[in-house]
Design a protein around this motif. Structure first.
Motif, PDB file in Angstrom:
ATOM      1  N   THR A  69       0.848  -1.192   0.000  1.00  0.00           N
ATOM      2  CA  THR A  69       0.000   0.000   0.000  1.00  0.00           C
ATOM      3  C   THR A  69       0.882   1.238   0.000  1.00  0.00           C
ATOM      4  O   THR A  69       2.095   1.149   0.214  1.00  0.00           O
ATOM      5  CB  THR A  69      -0.885   0.029   1.260  1.00  0.00           C
ATOM      6  N   GLY A  70       0.243   2.365  -0.241  1.00  0.00           N
ATOM      7  CA  GLY A  70       0.980   3.628  -0.256  1.00  0.00           C
ATOM      8  C   GLY A  70       1.661   3.890   1.075  1.00  0.00           C
ATOM      9  O   GLY A  70       2.789   4.366   1.134  1.00  0.00           O
ATOM     10  N   GLU A  71       0.972   3.560   2.162  1.00  0.00           N
ATOM     11  CA  GLU A  71       1.512   3.812   3.500  1.00  0.00           C
ATOM     12  C   GLU A  71       2.798   3.010   3.715  1.00  0.00           C
ATOM     13  O   GLU A  71       3.787   3.512   4.251  1.00  0.00           O
ATOM     14  CB  GLU A  71       0.506   3.435   4.604  1.00  0.00           C
ATOM     15  N   THR A  72       2.760   1.732   3.264  1.00  0.00           N
ATOM     16  CA  THR A  72       3.953   0.886   3.431  1.00  0.00           C
ATOM     17  C   THR A  72       5.112   1.483   2.640  1.00  0.00           C
ATOM     18  O   THR A  72       6.240   1.569   3.133  1.00  0.00           O
ATOM     19  CB  THR A  72       3.663  -0.553   2.919  1.00  0.00           C
ATOM     20  N   ASN A  73       4.789   1.869   1.404  1.00  0.00           N
ATOM     21  CA  ASN A  73       5.833   2.477   0.565  1.00  0.00           C
ATOM     22  C   ASN A  73       6.414   3.708   1.230  1.00  0.00           C
ATOM     23  O   ASN A  73       7.625   3.915   1.239  1.00  0.00           O
ATOM     24  CB  ASN A  73       5.259   2.868  -0.801  1.00  0.00           C
ATOM     25  N   ALA A  74       5.509   4.519   1.787  1.00  0.00           N
ATOM     26  CA  ALA A  74       5.954   5.751   2.442  1.00  0.00           C
ATOM     27  C   ALA A  74       6.850   5.418   3.631  1.00  0.00           C
ATOM     28  O   ALA A  74       7.879   6.069   3.843  1.00  0.00           O
ATOM     29  CB  ALA A  74       4.752   6.560   2.901  1.00  0.00           C
ATOM     30  N   ALA A  75       6.461   4.378   4.387  1.00  0.00           N
ATOM     31  CA  ALA A  75       7.250   3.998   5.561  1.00  0.00           C
ATOM     32  C   ALA A  75       8.634   3.523   5.133  1.00  0.00           C
ATOM     33  O   ALA A  75       9.645   3.893   5.748  1.00  0.00           O
ATOM     34  CB  ALA A  75       6.536   2.900   6.342  1.00  0.00           C
ATOM     35  N   ALA A  79      12.143   5.269   6.019  1.00  0.00           N
ATOM     36  CA  ALA A  79      13.224   4.539   6.686  1.00  0.00           C
ATOM     37  C   ALA A  79      14.524   4.690   5.912  1.00  0.00           C
ATOM     38  O   ALA A  79      15.580   4.952   6.497  1.00  0.00           O
ATOM     39  CB  ALA A  79      12.848   3.065   6.811  1.00  0.00           C
ATOM     40  N   LEU A  80      14.423   4.543   4.570  1.00  0.00           N
ATOM     41  CA  LEU A  80      15.616   4.689   3.735  1.00  0.00           C
ATOM     42  C   LEU A  80      16.191   6.088   3.858  1.00  0.00           C
ATOM     43  O   LEU A  80      17.397   6.265   4.013  1.00  0.00           O
ATOM     44  CB  LEU A  80      15.267   4.403   2.261  1.00  0.00           C
ATOM     45  N   TYR A  81      15.282   7.063   3.807  1.00  0.00           N
ATOM     46  CA  TYR A  81      15.701   8.468   3.891  1.00  0.00           C
ATOM     47  C   TYR A  81      16.444   8.709   5.203  1.00  0.00           C
ATOM     48  O   TYR A  81      17.518   9.302   5.235  1.00  0.00           O
ATOM     49  CB  TYR A  81      14.468   9.373   3.799  1.00  0.00           C
TER      50      TYR A  81
ATOM     51  N   ASP B 385      -7.193  11.038  -4.723  1.00  0.00           N
ATOM     52  CA  ASP B 385      -6.842   9.627  -4.574  1.00  0.00           C
ATOM     53  C   ASP B 385      -5.545   9.575  -3.752  1.00  0.00           C
ATOM     54  O   ASP B 385      -4.474   9.950  -4.238  1.00  0.00           O
ATOM     55  CB  ASP B 385      -6.621   9.018  -5.975  1.00  0.00           C
ATOM     56  N   PRO B 386      -5.666   9.115  -2.514  1.00  0.00           N
ATOM     57  CA  PRO B 386      -4.487   9.156  -1.627  1.00  0.00           C
ATOM     58  C   PRO B 386      -3.310   8.312  -2.113  1.00  0.00           C
ATOM     59  O   PRO B 386      -2.212   8.428  -1.571  1.00  0.00           O
ATOM     60  CB  PRO B 386      -5.025   8.607  -0.305  1.00  0.00           C
TER      61      PRO B 386
END
Lengths: 121, 417
Positions: A69-75, A79-81, B385-386
């Motif tokens: 999901t987008g949230e996982t990608n963001a996390a 983390a990488l950042y 769209d989030p």
């Protein structure tokens, strides 16, 4: 102030308006054409490369169908950042000196270090 | 020690005696000249009062100082382009402190320090240096991977030419209209560069209008986006851009430089520096130079540019009806430019099929205003769209908008100089 009459505007202005915008378009379209050709000139068949990559990706994905999901990608991105920002090869050069206090020991005693035997009195 | 004290004691006595003697001479002279010491003191105070800001202040000075404070407030409270608005706001305050003219203090007085700093603005020195830094910090890979998005950068330049037309209709000369029109390019350095060549007296107003509307991009653009793009189209997901090879990245600035400057040589200082900066970045062998260009140098030039542009708004030069017209035209040009990019993106979609379709929201990023307008497109996309991240795609029209506005500036220069 002059009256606002768009029809009476100098013909020069009409020409600059239309020609100017057209030239900007032409310049950028020219760039588009050139940059569409650059990969071909470089011998890069982009479509083939993409197809190849997709194939490899598909094969890899078959083994483990993971939907992120987008949230996982963001996390993960965060983390990488944070990881890469925490890495630093330059140190501050500030050295902290810890004061070491020790109890008296005859081994460090000055008295025993002196040769008192022949001291002039 | 005693010797030292004795020696210093003797010196101190001699010095005191000398002072006492001279002091009595002065006192004798003073009483001889009639004893109007108090009168002279008052005259001195009066002269001092004539020099103070309180004596020279007019209402317009206070208006402009309030404007400067408002800019600083916007930057600190709402984070609207603080790197620009804090120097400009402070510059406005500096430029509007009232002073007695004729002592090389003000920005417009020959030989003053501020005048020397302003030279870089007046002669268009700072904008190309800023472009060098922009080139060294911009990644053109999204543009290289999808060159067709470059056309959105051209479409949004409609703001420049519509404003040029509008300004002519309002009675400005063609040169002045060209300088005002460039506000629609949403590019501060380009606006300063062009107005310094075409209409130097209007430069302060044009620069302030350009920078303040750039800061207000997050306020101006979203309503136009929602008005012109249906919700369904705002949710279009674009396919991810392809990877770009290093050779392509190195070739981009060289080809871009050659092509654009051959078409529009008048924009050479801007485009030349932009692509040069990018070559420093992408070549991979001049990292130190690229680092200086995108950090230290651009920061120094931004400080000087911001403060001097702000200080150029001295009330007696700035508070005119022309400035008000320029502000009105600037607002319209931003709106027209945004609308132009959005509408053109929708038109492009009519000819594109399947997953090649583009999200029309990225059309608004064609106005340049790097990277704020791309960020606005991203935020608007996320609202609908989030999971739809448009930033990478929006950067393509965004950076092509920079090229487009510089080309447009060159064209206006060629036509109007």
């Amino acid at each position: 102030m002059n009256h606002i009459n768009f029809l009476v505007v100098d013909s020069q202005v009409w020409i600059i308006t239309t020609l100017g915008w057209l030239i900007v378009f032409v310049a950028l379209i020219f760039l588009i054409i050139v940059f569409n050709q650059v990969p071909k000139l470089l011998g890069l068949d982009v479509k083939k490369l993409i197809a190849k990559k997709e194939k490899v990706a598909e094969q890899g994905a078959r083994g483990s169908e993971i939907e992120l999901t987008g949230e996982t990608n963001a996390a993960i991105a965060m983390a990488l950042y944070m990881y890469f920002n925490e890495l630093h090869d330059e140190e501050s050069n500030v050295i902290t000196i810890k004061k070491v206090t020790r109890n008296y020991s005859p081994w460090s005693s000055k008295v025993y270090g002196f040769n008192n035997v022949n001291f002039p009195r | 020690m005693k010797r030292l004290i004795t020696l210093f004691g003797v010196f101190a006595m001699l010095f005191a005696l000398q002072l006492a003697g001279v002091g009595s001479d002065v006192f004798a002279q003073g009483s001889a000249s009639g004893g109007d010491v108090m009168g002279q003191a008052f005259k001195g105070l009066e002269t001092f009062w004539d020099f103070t800001g309180f004596h020279n202040a007019t209402g317009s000075n206070f208006i402009m100082i309030a404007v400067g404070l408002f800019f600083i407030f916007l930057a600190i409270k709402y984070d609207y382009e603080p790197l620009l608005l804090v120097p400009i706001g402070t510059g406005i305050i500096i430029g509007n402190i009232p002073f007695a003219e004729g002592y090389q203090i003000g920005l417009y007085e020959d030989g003053s320090v501020l005048n020397y700093l302003y030279f870089g603005v007046k002669k268009g020195v700072y904008p190309p240096l800023i472009f060098l830094g922009i080139g060294a910090m911009t990644d053109f890979s999204s543009l290289i991977s999808n060159p067709k998005l470059m056309i959105l950068g051209a479409a949004a330049q409609v703001g420049i030419f519509a404003t040029f037309f509008g300004a002519s209709a309002l009675g400005f000369t063609p040169q002045e209209s060209g300088a005002i029109g460039i506000i629609g390019g949403a590019d501060g350095p380009t606006a300063i560069f062009l107005s310094s060549k075409l209409a130097p007296p209007l430069m302060g107003a044009i620069a302030i209008a350009a920078y303040s509307y750039m800061a207000l991009v997050p306020v101006i653009q979203p309503p136009i986006m929602r008005l012109l793009i249906p919700k369904k189209e705002r949710m279009i997901k674009m396919k991810p851009p392809r990877a770009v090879s290093k050779t392509e990245k190195v070739m981009f600035p060289i080809i871009g430089l050659l092509l654009t400057t051959f078409i529009s040589p008048s924009a050479l200082p801007l485009l030349g520096m932009l692509f040069f900066g990018n070559l420093l970045k992408e070549s991979g062998v001049t990292e130190r130079l690229a680092d200086t260009a995108r950090n230290a140098m651009i920061n120094i030039v931004t400080i000087l540019l911001g403060v001097t542009v702000g200080a150029s708004t001295q009330a007696n030069y700035f508070l005119t009806t022309d400035s008000l017209k320029i502000f009105a035209l600037g607002a319209i040009s931003f709106m027209v430019a945004t609308a132009g990019g959005l509408i053109f993106a929708r038109i492009m979609n009519l000819f594109l099929k399947g997953d090649n379709k583009i999200n029309p929201l990225i059309g608004a990023a064609g106005v340049s205003a790097v990277p704020d307008s791309a960020r606005v497109a991203q935020l608007e996309g996320l609202k609908n769209d989030p999971n739809n991240h448009l930033l990478m795609h929006a950067m393509a029209p965004n950076v092509s908008g920079v090229i487009g506005s510089a080309v447009a500036a060159g064209i206006l220069l060629a036509f109007l100089m």
